[in-house]
Design an enzyme around this catalytic site. Structure first.
Site, PDB file in Angstrom:
ATOM      1  CD  GLU A  54      43.807  70.299  -0.572  1.00 17.40           C
ATOM      2  OE1 GLU A  54      44.103  71.299  -1.408  1.00 17.40           O
ATOM      3  OE2 GLU A  54      44.120  70.131   0.599  1.00 17.40           O
TER       4      GLU A  54
HETATM    5  C1  TNX Z   1      43.704  73.918   0.970  1.00 18.17           C
HETATM    6  S1  TNX Z   1      41.469  74.144   2.088  1.00 18.17           S
HETATM    7  C2  TNX Z   1      43.933  73.149   1.976  1.00 18.17           C
HETATM    8  C3  TNX Z   1      44.677  73.070   3.161  1.00 18.17           C
HETATM    9  C4  TNX Z   1      45.895  73.897   2.953  1.00 18.17           C
HETATM   10  C5  TNX Z   1      45.416  75.354   2.257  1.00 18.17           C
HETATM   11  C6  TNX Z   1      46.471  76.238   1.866  1.00 18.17           C
HETATM   12  C7  TNX Z   1      41.491  72.697   2.359  1.00 18.17           C
HETATM   13  C8  TNX Z   1      40.233  72.145   2.921  1.00 18.17           C
HETATM   14  N1  TNX Z   1      42.608  72.275   1.928  1.00 18.17           N
HETATM   15  O1  TNX Z   1      45.384  71.747   2.999  1.00 18.17           O
HETATM   16  O2  TNX Z   1      46.576  74.171   4.014  1.00 18.17           O
HETATM   17  O3  TNX Z   1      44.659  75.175   1.156  1.00 18.17           O
HETATM   18  O4  TNX Z   1      46.069  77.503   1.789  1.00 18.17           O
END
Ligand code: TNX
Length: 513
Positions: free
Chosen positions: A312
């Site tokens: 992300e």
């Molecule tokens: C996605 S999973 C994210 C996290 C968040 C999570 C909450 C991932 C690699 N990134 O930053 O905490 O969702 O469910």
């Protein structure tokens, strides 16, 4: 498929000899330990049994008597020579647990724990259970399907006391999990002391989600966690999330930002706004940061893996992302560790050979998640499966119960709530085309902690669902018997209760008092 017995995860082969006389642990019982590492595993087991029974249970050499337990490490003992495999025989002639490695022997003792009455988990030598300290006559030949099986704990959004982390390790080891992945850094906090960049914790550790205050692990704290895990054959996998999810680091060191201005500490939950800077003007500081941080983290890490995030990075242009990921992964590989990245890192074709991807799309892959994940395999690496709609245990329960502190916990973005059955009924080797049995390194259940503030809440989300993930990772592929599983979860629940763990009493599981 019918799996008799009462062990989670289900052993590969288990036979309960219902008519045979059980083994009875007694005052005079001893552990006869033989082979490399056997005595240390015996001591870990004996410490638990002494606390629960008050028996002395000395660890000795020699010939086992019928009232003894033999713990053996020797070549050719484990089924098919699997490193974590073991064989277990229990009956009125004694107990014998045998493996090729101390690790395999330890896994075997976790089955033995579950074959004993649940009171074996208590620490107060209170009273023997009604039928005594018996182990039903059983034969087991067992080995895991996947090598890497774990829980990921997000200590960045909220941080948890060291003692709680130690207890958690003990509890997940009961399920033969062998990895605790610690998500150590994120926008809301940097949780590990780095001596060469002290403001990472002096400033970057001051906050959590929702203004709960901060905290971090000193190097000595972290060494304690690593050592406690090692005694239970659990590997700590540290994650430093880069190049996004870095607001805490940037708030401490403005020289890592493109505009040279330190952002304010962050206590919200939205993600995707922070990034390291790819600009050549920042190259010296950024590469020094990457080299220092990866070196110091690697020095604390006896295990082979270093997780460097990569997810992300929504505030990083595609071009900058590729440049930064190349430099991040190279810094990680320079420490001698194998780099792990979330599946987005597969966008890079310049990953160090063997880099491992961690998949976190859904059981039905979204957008380019499958292609990004295959990219790790194309570059000589393997894949850890954490499909968010079945393995993210920060997703709500369907009954949305209040947690142990009275708050409602969890998120819903990964296709809504996750039931015990959903966490159980998926196959890691049939999600991403081209990533099959051999390409899957293992499975991990993450618990992200935006909504979770205490270890009791973490455990409430994990137990019982993490039992499903442990079984998906350990037990042989093939049709799954949900009813049998749910029954065994109920038996496991008694052990978790006796340990003092927080367990959500899901409806549909025949919990026993
Ligand atoms: C996605 S999973 C994210 C996290 C968040 C999570 C909450 C991932 C690699 N990134 O930053 O905490 O969702 O469910």
């Amino acid at each position: 498929m019918f799996v008799p017995g009462r062990i989670v995860p289900a052993p590969a082969v288990v036979e309960s000899h219902d008519d045979a006389t059980p083994f009875r642990l007694a005052e005079e019982s001893r552990i006869v330990a033989r082979g490399p590492g056997a005595a240390a595993v015996a001591e870990t087991f004996a410490a638990r049994v002494r606390a629960a029974t008050g028996f002395e249970l000395p660890v000795v050499d020699g010939e086992p008597a019928a009232s003894d337990l033999a713990f053996v490490v020797a070549d050719g003992e484990a089924p098919a020579g699997a490193a974590e495999g073991y064989a277990l025989e229990a009956g009125d002639g004694g107990v014998r647990v045998a493996a090729d490695t101390a690790e395999g022997l330890f896994r075997g003792t976790q089955s033995l724990r579950q074959l004993l009455p649940a009171e074996i988990e208590r620490a107060d030598a209170a009273s023997a259970p009604t039928h005594g300290w018996t182990v039903p006559a059983t034969s087991i030949a067992d080995a895991p399907r996947f090598a890497y099986r774990g829980v990921m704990l997000d200590v960045a959004r909220h941080v948890f006391p060291v003692e709680d982390v130690l207890d958690l390790i003990d509890r997940i080891a009961l399920l033969k999990l062998n990895v605790l992945h610690l998500h150590l850094t994120d926008d809301q906090g940097w949780r590990l002391e780095i001596e060469s960049w002290p403001a990472l914790t002096r400033i970057g550790a001051s906050t959590s989600v929702g203004g709960a205050g901060g905290g971090f692990y000193t190097k000595d704290d972290y060494r304690r966690i690593v050592a406690h895990a090692a005694e239970r054959f659990v590997t700590i996998v540290p994650e430093i999330d880069l190049p996004g999810h870095t607001n805490a680091a940037l708030s401490a060191y403005p020289e890592l930002t493109c505009d040279g201005v330190a952002p304010a500490p962050y206590e919200g939950v939205e993600v995707g706004f922070s990034s390291l800077c790819a600009s050549p003007e920042r190259a010296e500081a950024t590469d020094r940061f990457l080299a220092d941080v990866t070196r110091e983290v690697a020095e604390l890490t006896p295990g082979p893996w270093l997780h460097l995030g990569g997810d992300e990075s929504l505030a990083t242009s595609a071009e900058d992302y590729l440049d930064l990921v190349r430099r991040i992964a190279a810094a990680g590989a320079a420490t001698g560790k194998t780099v792990i990245g979330w599946h987005e890192m597969g966008a890079s074709t310049e990953l160090p050979p063997g880099t491992v991807g961690q998949y976190w799309s859904f059981v039905e892959p979204e957008a380019d998640a499958a292609a990004l994940t295959r990219s790790f395999v194309e570059q000589g690496g393997r894949v850890i499966m954490s499909p968010a709609d079945v393995a993210y245990l920060d997703m709500r329960y369907a009954d949305d119960p209040p947690g142990p502190l009275g708050r409602r916990l969890g998120q819903g973005w990964a296709k809504g709530p996750t039931t015990l059955e959903e966490a159980y009924l998926w196959d890691p080797a049939s999600i991403v085309p081209g990533v099959g049995e051999r390409e899957v390194l293992g499975v991990v259940a993450p618990v992200w902690t935006e909504t979770i503030t205490a270890m009791s809440e973490v455990e409430f989300m994990l137990f019982p669902r993490v039992a499903a993930i442990a079984e998906v990772g350990w037990s042989p592929a093939g049709p799954r018997d949900v009813d049998g599983f749910v029954d065994r979860v109920a038996a496991l629940g008694r052990h978790l209760d006796a340990l003092g763990a927080e367990v959500h009493r899901l409806r549909g599981v025949p919990w026993r008092a």
